[in-house]
Scaffold this motif. Sequence first.
Motif, mmCIF file in Angstrom:
data_model
loop_
_atom_site.group_PDB
_atom_site.id
_atom_site.type_symbol
_atom_site.label_atom_id
_atom_site.label_comp_id
_atom_site.label_asym_id
_atom_site.label_seq_id
_atom_site.Cartn_x
_atom_site.Cartn_y
_atom_site.Cartn_z
ATOM 1 N N PHE A 1 0.834 -1.201 0.000
ATOM 2 C CA PHE A 1 0.000 0.000 0.000
ATOM 3 C C PHE A 1 0.870 1.253 0.000
ATOM 4 O O PHE A 1 0.562 2.246 -0.664
ATOM 5 C CB PHE A 1 -0.921 0.002 1.228
ATOM 6 C CG PHE A 1 -1.932 -1.099 1.246
ATOM 7 C CD1 PHE A 1 -2.718 -1.356 0.134
ATOM 8 C CD2 PHE A 1 -2.095 -1.894 2.372
ATOM 9 C CE1 PHE A 1 -3.668 -2.369 0.142
ATOM 10 C CE2 PHE A 1 -3.035 -2.912 2.390
ATOM 11 C CZ PHE A 1 -3.827 -3.157 1.272
ATOM 12 N N ASN A 2 1.957 1.204 0.745
ATOM 13 C CA ASN A 2 2.895 2.322 0.800
ATOM 14 C C ASN A 2 3.498 2.582 -0.576
ATOM 15 O O ASN A 2 3.586 3.736 -1.021
ATOM 16 C CB ASN A 2 3.994 2.014 1.814
ATOM 17 C CG ASN A 2 5.056 3.095 1.883
ATOM 18 O OD1 ASN A 2 4.858 4.141 2.467
ATOM 19 N ND2 ASN A 2 6.208 2.837 1.278
ATOM 20 N N ALA B 1 1.043 4.322 -2.897
ATOM 21 C CA ALA B 1 0.933 5.752 -2.613
ATOM 22 C C ALA B 1 2.157 6.515 -3.127
ATOM 23 O O ALA B 1 2.029 7.618 -3.659
ATOM 24 C CB ALA B 1 0.766 5.970 -1.109
ATOM 25 N N ALA C 1 -4.043 -0.104 5.662
ATOM 26 C CA ALA C 1 -3.934 0.497 4.332
ATOM 27 C C ALA C 1 -4.014 2.019 4.403
ATOM 28 O O ALA C 1 -3.292 2.728 3.691
ATOM 29 C CB ALA C 1 -5.042 -0.042 3.428
ATOM 30 N N LEU C 2 -4.890 2.530 5.282
ATOM 31 C CA LEU C 2 -5.006 3.987 5.436
ATOM 32 C C LEU C 2 -3.716 4.579 5.987
ATOM 33 O O LEU C 2 -3.248 5.626 5.531
ATOM 34 C CB LEU C 2 -6.181 4.309 6.368
ATOM 35 C CG LEU C 2 -6.491 5.794 6.569
ATOM 36 C CD1 LEU C 2 -6.893 6.437 5.257
ATOM 37 C CD2 LEU C 2 -7.600 5.961 7.617
ATOM 38 N N LEU D 1 -1.177 4.631 3.289
ATOM 39 C CA LEU D 1 -1.463 5.682 2.313
ATOM 40 C C LEU D 1 -0.865 7.007 2.760
ATOM 41 O O LEU D 1 -0.167 7.673 1.993
ATOM 42 C CB LEU D 1 -2.977 5.816 2.131
ATOM 43 C CG LEU D 1 -3.446 6.994 1.258
ATOM 44 C CD1 LEU D 1 -2.941 6.826 -0.180
ATOM 45 C CD2 LEU D 1 -4.963 7.106 1.278
#
Length: 409
Positions: free
Chosen positions: A254-255, A258, A303-304, A307
């Motif tokens: 996920f990182n 982003a 995930a947030l 991000l």
Amino acid sequence: MEDTKDKLWTREFIMLTVCNLLLFLNLQMILSPLPGYVKEHFHAGALTVSLFTTVFALSAIISRLFSAKALEKGKRNVILFLGLALALLATLGYLWSGTLALLLAMRIVFGIGFGMGSTTLPTMASGIVPVRRLGEGMGYFGLSTSIALSLGPVIGSMLLEKQGFTALVYATIIVIALIFPLVYPLAKKVKPPEPAAVPKAFSAVPEKKGFPKALLLPSLLNLLMSVTYGGLLSFMNLFGKEAHLANASLFFLFNAAAVILIRPISGKIYDKKGHKALLIPAAACLIVGLWLLSYSTSTGFLALAALFYGLGFGTLQPTLQSWMLQLVPPQRQGMANSMYFNSLDFGVAVGALVLGQIAAFSSYGTMYRYSSLFLGVFIAIYALYLLTRSKDGAKAMLRPSPDNRSIEG
């Protein structure tokens, strides 16, 4: 229509980006699975296992310092091919390393070669990126590192688990061997930039011997940011167990997503407005990401957190690197790249050591909240710098430059 002199996506730039991807993919495919292999195969203790990361980092840091000096003397191709050859030989050497001492020696040799290659390739890239698109160009170039960081550990772990260590080594040999036919024609074609071709605004430090002191501030900021990343690389899996997260390693995917999204955008903002428009908001994103991570109990929350962290990390990395490149004359960009990567590696090492001690007396979630303090120091130091510049250098900052802006943004 894009001006020819400002064209970014040349064949040379694309091939250098691919070469950098392969070099870092070779590193990441081995870096993540190696500690587990050493512990299981040699029945090594925690201290011995940690040495394999430490000696690699130290050898790479020392190697980059010597490489930067050699690049200034015009020995770019020697450093490039010698570094790649050492990295290839060390990777081959893993096949015959039947003892811990031999394997450790191969890690040192690989660190030396990797340090040389990872200094030369971005220096070549920064030399062909149009000066007015440096932030954008180095942002795209840096994506190769981010992609390798997200894919390398996954590929390496799968190969080690399914096929064994020998298969993993052969795969990494192929990856680094592919660089040679790709980079050989570039070594002849890509020439270092001429001093006269670069606007004075991009050469804030006069060409002279000795260490460019202007690099100290961005290097310190890069180190502070990297401390937090060291905590992620070293303890994410352990945090996942503590927080009962089945797939904590998904944070890196996920990182990376982003980072891929934000880098082209942040690069264009840097080229228009400079680092002042990016560093503090990006550091704030990192702080939010770390606090969200520390309270994560589900994949969605993870995930947030990734991000926010990725938006900050993907902005800070190319911004700091581009700033450092613009603070030196063209002939000293090797030194700037060396300082950038060395402060990054040193910060990761410090983060693993210091944050590990904090976690030992608290928890991994608490550790990530404490790690955000390093970013608080980051913001304080940078804000003080901006305040000092506004008071003592107002006239200098307003003085027009050849590209209609000063390098301070």
